[in-house]
Write a protein that holds these residues in place. Structure first.
Motif, PDB file in Angstrom:
ATOM      1  N   ARG A 276     -68.030 -57.645 -54.623  1.00 51.66           N
ATOM      2  CA  ARG A 276     -69.164 -57.250 -53.776  1.00 51.66           C
ATOM      3  C   ARG A 276     -68.581 -56.482 -52.605  1.00 51.66           C
ATOM      4  O   ARG A 276     -67.594 -56.912 -52.001  1.00 51.66           O
ATOM      5  CB  ARG A 276     -69.924 -58.473 -53.284  1.00 51.66           C
TER       6      ARG A 276
ATOM      7  N   GLY B  56     -83.384 -64.119 -52.503  1.00 57.76           N
ATOM      8  CA  GLY B  56     -82.652 -64.884 -51.511  1.00 57.76           C
ATOM      9  C   GLY B  56     -81.560 -64.005 -50.899  1.00 57.76           C
ATOM     10  O   GLY B  56     -81.169 -63.015 -51.514  1.00 57.76           O
TER      11      GLY B  56
ATOM     12  N   VAL C 230     -81.060 -54.624 -54.774  1.00 57.56           N
ATOM     13  CA  VAL C 230     -81.842 -55.440 -55.711  1.00 57.56           C
ATOM     14  C   VAL C 230     -83.039 -54.631 -56.199  1.00 57.56           C
ATOM     15  O   VAL C 230     -83.339 -54.587 -57.394  1.00 57.56           O
ATOM     16  CB  VAL C 230     -82.310 -56.753 -55.035  1.00 57.56           C
TER      17      VAL C 230
END
Ligand code: NCD
Length: 319
Positions: free
Chosen positions: A108, A264, A170
């Protein structure tokens, strides 16, 4: 056809059959994960390194559990304590780790494109766990699995993705995945939080939440990604919640059986009402977390199969 190539970098290049194969395999891992003994040995002997250059709770934990449940040796690199903090570049760190001969690296990174760059420099398989505002492929896959289990299909659905679209990897990965499968995608949020060139995404855009979620099957809420914002994108949190925060009242505009999703971490009282997020009759947020482990197990399993196949083929061609 081999499912996935050497890496999983994004949804953009994936074919629908690949997506379905991953989800089908993930289903078997959902079953395994509900057993008391959650172990398989498909990654036995392999080394997986998790490199997270950005904070993460669920994604890192779920990649770690996924690797361990499949029998890999999993190492979490503590980035804050590593040489990165001393100024070493991402590529130097990657080359150093590469020399330790890992089989899989999960990365990431705050910069869009950094994970693709890294994949070019190492010999092992690379999984993108989120790069800047570019892609977050395993999140889109786990969202797809959650939707398929709740709705019984993954096509011809009306899906409203709401909130901070412009800063969200996302949203981007979900638009790509759900778009490939023939769904109707609506993006809902203030104009200031819509990406440039949105008209070319093949989606409908709304700045009114009630209209945007009207008759939707799926309502996906996103966090305001303030860490990626320079300056103010919304007048105030209170006003944002008033206009764009999802609560039971506003949800009445969606279909009576619409599900509520959130990747989330969520900010209760900003983009979503806490009581609605906890309402297991409507919210599938905890299912998303459960599906996350299963999807990541499926991805690691498929990449490991490809690695083993590549070793066999290399051996054969040497004979
Ligand atoms: C998302 C991310 O990091 O992109 N979270 C996650 O992976 N579960 C979304 C976010 O940070 O808001």
């Amino acid at each position: 056809m081999a499912i996935l190539a050497k890496h999983l970098l994004g949804i953009e290049t994936m074919a629908p059959e690949e997506i379905f194969s991953i989800l089908d395999l993930a289903e078997s891992y959902v079953t395994l994960n509900r057993d008391q003994v959650k172990h398989s040995n498909v990654l036995a002997g392999m080394t997986q390194i998790n490199m997270f250059f950005e904070n993460s709770t669920r994604t890192q934990a779920s990649f770690e559990l996924a690797g361990k449940r499949l029998g890999a040796d999993v190492m979490n690199m503590a980035v804050a304590k590593s040489s990165i903090a001393k100024g070493e570049t991402l590529i130097d760190t990657a080359l150093t780790l590469n020399a330790m001969r890992p089989d899989l690296i999960v990365v990431r990174h705050p910069s869009s494109g950094a994970v693709n760059l890294l994949a070019e420099k190492v010999n092992c398989s690379v999984v993108n766990a989120g790069d800047g505002r570019h892609e977050h492929p395993t999140q889109a896959l786990l969202d797809a699995l959650t939707i398929r289990r709740a709705k019984g299909r993954l096509t011809r659905l009306t899906i409203a993705i709401c909130g901070d679209i412009s800063h969200s990897r996302v949203a981007r990965s979900n638009i790509l995945l759900l778009g490939k499968l023939g769904n109707r995608i609506r993006l809902v949020g203030p104009r200031t939080l819509m990406p440039f060139g949105i008209d070319e995404f093949g989606v409908e855009v709304f700045d009114d939440l009630r209209k945007g979620i009207n008759a939707a099957d799926v309502v996906m809420m996103l966090r305001l990604q303030t860490e990626r914002m320079e300056g103010a994108f919304v007048p105030s949190v209170r006003e944002y919640y008033h206009l764009y925060g999802l609560d039971a009242e506003k949800l009445k505009f969606a279909k009576a059986d619409a599900i509520v999703m959130h990747p989330g971490p969520m900010n209760r009282g900003v983009e979503i009402d806490g009581a609605l997020a906890d309402d297991i009759g409507r919210s599938v947020i905890q299912d998303q977390v459960e599906m996350g482990v299963a999807v990541r197990m499926a991805v690691l399993d498929l990449l490991a199969r490809n690695l083993r196949r590549a070793v066999l083929e290399a051996g054969r061609s040497r004979k």
